[in-house]
Design a protein around this motif. Structure first.
Motif, PDB file in Angstrom:
ATOM      1  N   PHE A  11       6.529 -55.646 -64.137  1.00 43.46           N
ATOM      2  CA  PHE A  11       7.636 -56.325 -63.462  1.00 43.46           C
ATOM      3  C   PHE A  11       7.176 -57.055 -62.206  1.00 43.46           C
ATOM      4  CE2 PHE A  11      10.969 -56.094 -60.171  1.00 43.46           C
ATOM      5  CZ  PHE A  11      11.989 -56.793 -60.791  1.00 43.46           C
ATOM      6  N   HIS A  21      15.416 -60.692 -58.600  1.00 41.16           N
ATOM      7  CA  HIS A  21      16.144 -59.640 -59.312  1.00 41.16           C
ATOM      8  C   HIS A  21      17.051 -58.798 -58.425  1.00 41.16           C
ATOM      9  CE1 HIS A  21      13.937 -60.146 -63.136  1.00 41.16           C
ATOM     10  NE2 HIS A  21      12.954 -60.534 -62.346  1.00 41.16           N
ATOM     11  N   GLY A 216      17.257 -48.787 -62.978  1.00 44.26           N
ATOM     12  CA  GLY A 216      16.579 -50.068 -63.108  1.00 44.26           C
ATOM     13  C   GLY A 216      17.432 -51.196 -62.553  1.00 44.26           C
ATOM     14  N   PHE A 217      16.779 -52.333 -62.242  1.00 48.08           N
ATOM     15  CA  PHE A 217      17.483 -53.537 -61.798  1.00 48.08           C
ATOM     16  C   PHE A 217      16.871 -54.746 -62.493  1.00 48.08           C
ATOM     17  CE2 PHE A 217      18.637 -50.708 -58.354  1.00 48.08           C
ATOM     18  CZ  PHE A 217      19.965 -51.059 -58.116  1.00 48.08           C
ATOM     19  N   ARG A 218      17.749 -55.642 -62.937  1.00 47.47           N
ATOM     20  CA  ARG A 218      17.291 -56.888 -63.563  1.00 47.47           C
ATOM     21  C   ARG A 218      18.285 -57.987 -63.213  1.00 47.47           C
ATOM     22  NH1 ARG A 218      17.843 -55.611 -68.554  1.00 47.47           N
ATOM     23  NH2 ARG A 218      15.746 -54.816 -68.941  1.00 47.47           N
ATOM     24  N   GLN A 219      17.791 -59.063 -62.622  1.00 48.92           N
ATOM     25  CA  GLN A 219      18.597 -60.235 -62.278  1.00 48.92           C
ATOM     26  C   GLN A 219      19.875 -59.852 -61.539  1.00 48.92           C
ATOM     27  OE1 GLN A 219      19.064 -62.287 -66.037  1.00 48.92           O
ATOM     28  NE2 GLN A 219      16.971 -63.070 -65.993  1.00 48.92           N
ATOM     29  N   GLU A 222      22.310 -53.601 -61.988  1.00 46.10           N
ATOM     30  CA  GLU A 222      21.718 -52.316 -62.329  1.00 46.10           C
ATOM     31  C   GLU A 222      21.658 -52.179 -63.841  1.00 46.10           C
ATOM     32  OE1 GLU A 222      21.938 -47.688 -60.797  1.00 46.10           O
ATOM     33  OE2 GLU A 222      23.629 -49.049 -60.425  1.00 46.10           O
ATOM     34  N   THR A 223      20.573 -51.588 -64.329  1.00 40.96           N
ATOM     35  CA  THR A 223      20.377 -51.463 -65.764  1.00 40.96           C
ATOM     36  C   THR A 223      19.624 -50.170 -66.055  1.00 40.96           C
ATOM     37  OG1 THR A 223      19.511 -52.622 -67.731  1.00 40.96           O
ATOM     38  CG2 THR A 223      18.169 -52.728 -65.738  1.00 40.96           C
ATOM     39  N   SER A 230      10.371 -55.330 -68.096  1.00 44.68           N
ATOM     40  CA  SER A 230      11.424 -56.335 -67.961  1.00 44.68           C
ATOM     41  C   SER A 230      12.326 -56.104 -66.768  1.00 44.68           C
ATOM     42  CB  SER A 230      12.277 -56.354 -69.234  1.00 44.68           C
ATOM     43  OG  SER A 230      13.031 -55.150 -69.352  1.00 44.68           O
ATOM     44  N   CYS A 231      12.233 -54.939 -66.139  1.00 43.93           N
ATOM     45  CA  CYS A 231      13.132 -54.630 -65.031  1.00 43.93           C
ATOM     46  C   CYS A 231      12.405 -53.813 -63.970  1.00 43.93           C
ATOM     47  CB  CYS A 231      14.365 -53.861 -65.527  1.00 43.93           C
ATOM     48  SG  CYS A 231      14.013 -52.199 -66.158  1.00 43.93           S
ATOM     49  N   ASP A 232      12.989 -53.832 -62.780  1.00 47.16           N
ATOM     50  CA  ASP A 232      12.508 -52.947 -61.731  1.00 47.16           C
ATOM     51  C   ASP A 232      12.880 -51.509 -62.100  1.00 47.16           C
ATOM     52  OD1 ASP A 232      11.499 -52.087 -59.265  1.00 47.16           O
ATOM     53  OD2 ASP A 232      13.441 -52.291 -58.299  1.00 47.16           O
TER      54      ASP A 232
END
Length: 329
Positions: A11, A21, A216-219, A222-223, A230-232
């Motif tokens: 990432f 992100h 997780g974080f993406r764009q 939170e994910t 693909s994500c933090d």
């Protein structure tokens, strides 16, 4: 987690950097860099204004904080400042030539090492209590699917027993913070004289979350913390444990709102009389007040915790904020 964040396709290798992100205090307002610059000036005074003053930006992203600090420093201090950005990703194009880009901090720092949202991305293992009350390591596949692994033992078990003891209740979780302790101690060891600061999402012994904080974080959203690059992937930091890892006196924990207020950020609205006397100045001051309020807001960025560790000098923040040593809390 390590491979997903820092591997060849991780990432943090992406060209957009963390700002693509998620939004940190650094990205929220240039007022944050201004406050850190004032802290660096106070460190400079505590050190007796050395001929060379170091500023080290740990986990520098694309150099936003160190760039802002250099811009905010008085000319006389800026002229003596050596600026370093510590980051595993490559040096961004167009970065100020005064900033040295390094994969790890230089040794013998005389000045300020500042780590904003670094420790939450130091990889950790997750532990979970099984149906028999045994604390086991959580294993994860590339698609995020989890399963229980071996029982936690050795130094990791001792860390949990001291800092995050888990009752024998199925499903309870903890993040084993030993790697963060080690990483912080290593960063502080690079400081010869001055101050090290870690600002992060944090919890202490009385506020450990029962099911951990891994996410997780993406764009900007939170994910699920899927370790595919693909994500933090991040988890809050047991900063009270980090505070004892250096075996140095004077470690302190304080809310970001208190630290930033001590450094001049109040969030106070400008007087209405300014709107009549100088409407443009009033609009600028109102915008600045709004940005400052976000940085110190309860329930938001103001709830971040600063861990300050002086090395060979007094802690300039301790002179501004009445916060006891960590050992006394």
């Amino acid at each position: 987690m390590r491979e997903a964040l820092y591997g060849p396709d991780g990432f943090y290798r992406g060209p957009e950097g963390p700002a693509g992100h998620f939004r940190t205090s650094v990205h929220a307002s240039p007022l944050f860099a201004g406050a850190v610059a004032r802290l660096l000036c106070r460190v400079d005074e505590a050190l007796g204004r050395p001929a060379t003053l170091d500023f080290v930006d740990m986990a520098a992203g694309r150099g936003e904080l160190v760039t802002g600090v250099l811009a905010a420093l008085p000319a006389e201090v800026a002229a003596r400042t050596r600026a370093y950005a510590v980051e595993i990703a490559g040096r961004p194009e167009g970065l100020d030539h005064r900033i040295e880009w390094l994969p790890e901090p230089p040794r013998g720092i005389t000045g300020l090492l500042f780590a904003n949202e670094w420790l939450d991305n130091v990889p950790v293992d997750v532990a979970e209590v099984d149906s028999a009350g045994v604390v086991r390591r959580v294993l994860v596949r590339g698609d995020g699917t989890e399963r229980p692994g071996e029982p936690v033992g050795g130094a990791e078990a001792r860390w949990l027993a001291r800092w995050w003891p888990l009752p024998a209740e199925e499903g309870l979780r903890a993040e084993i913070g030993l790697p963060r302790d080690t990483a912080w101690a290593s960063a502080v060891s690079a400081v010869g004289r001055g101050l090290a600061v870690a600002a992060d999402y944090a919890h202490t012994a009385g506020t450990r979350p029962p099911f951990g904080t891994l996410t997780g974080f993406r764009q900007g959203r939170e994910t699920a913390p899927v370790p595919d690059g693909s994500c933090d992937i991040t988890a809050h930091v047991a900063l009270d444990a980090c505070a004892t890892a250096c075996a140095l006196p004077g470690a302190r924990l304080l809310p970001q709102r208190d630290a930033l207020r001590a450094l001049g950020l109040t969030g106070a609205r400008p007087p209405l009389t300014l709107a009549t006397a100088d409407p443009a100045a009033y609009v600028r001051a109102l915008a600045g007040a709004s940005e400052a309020a976000e940085l110190i807001a309860p329930g938001g960025l103001g709830d971040f915790v600063w861990l300050t560790q002086p090395v060979g000098t007094a802690d300039p923040l301790a002179l501004l904020v009445d916060v006891p040593d960590h050992e006394e809390q």
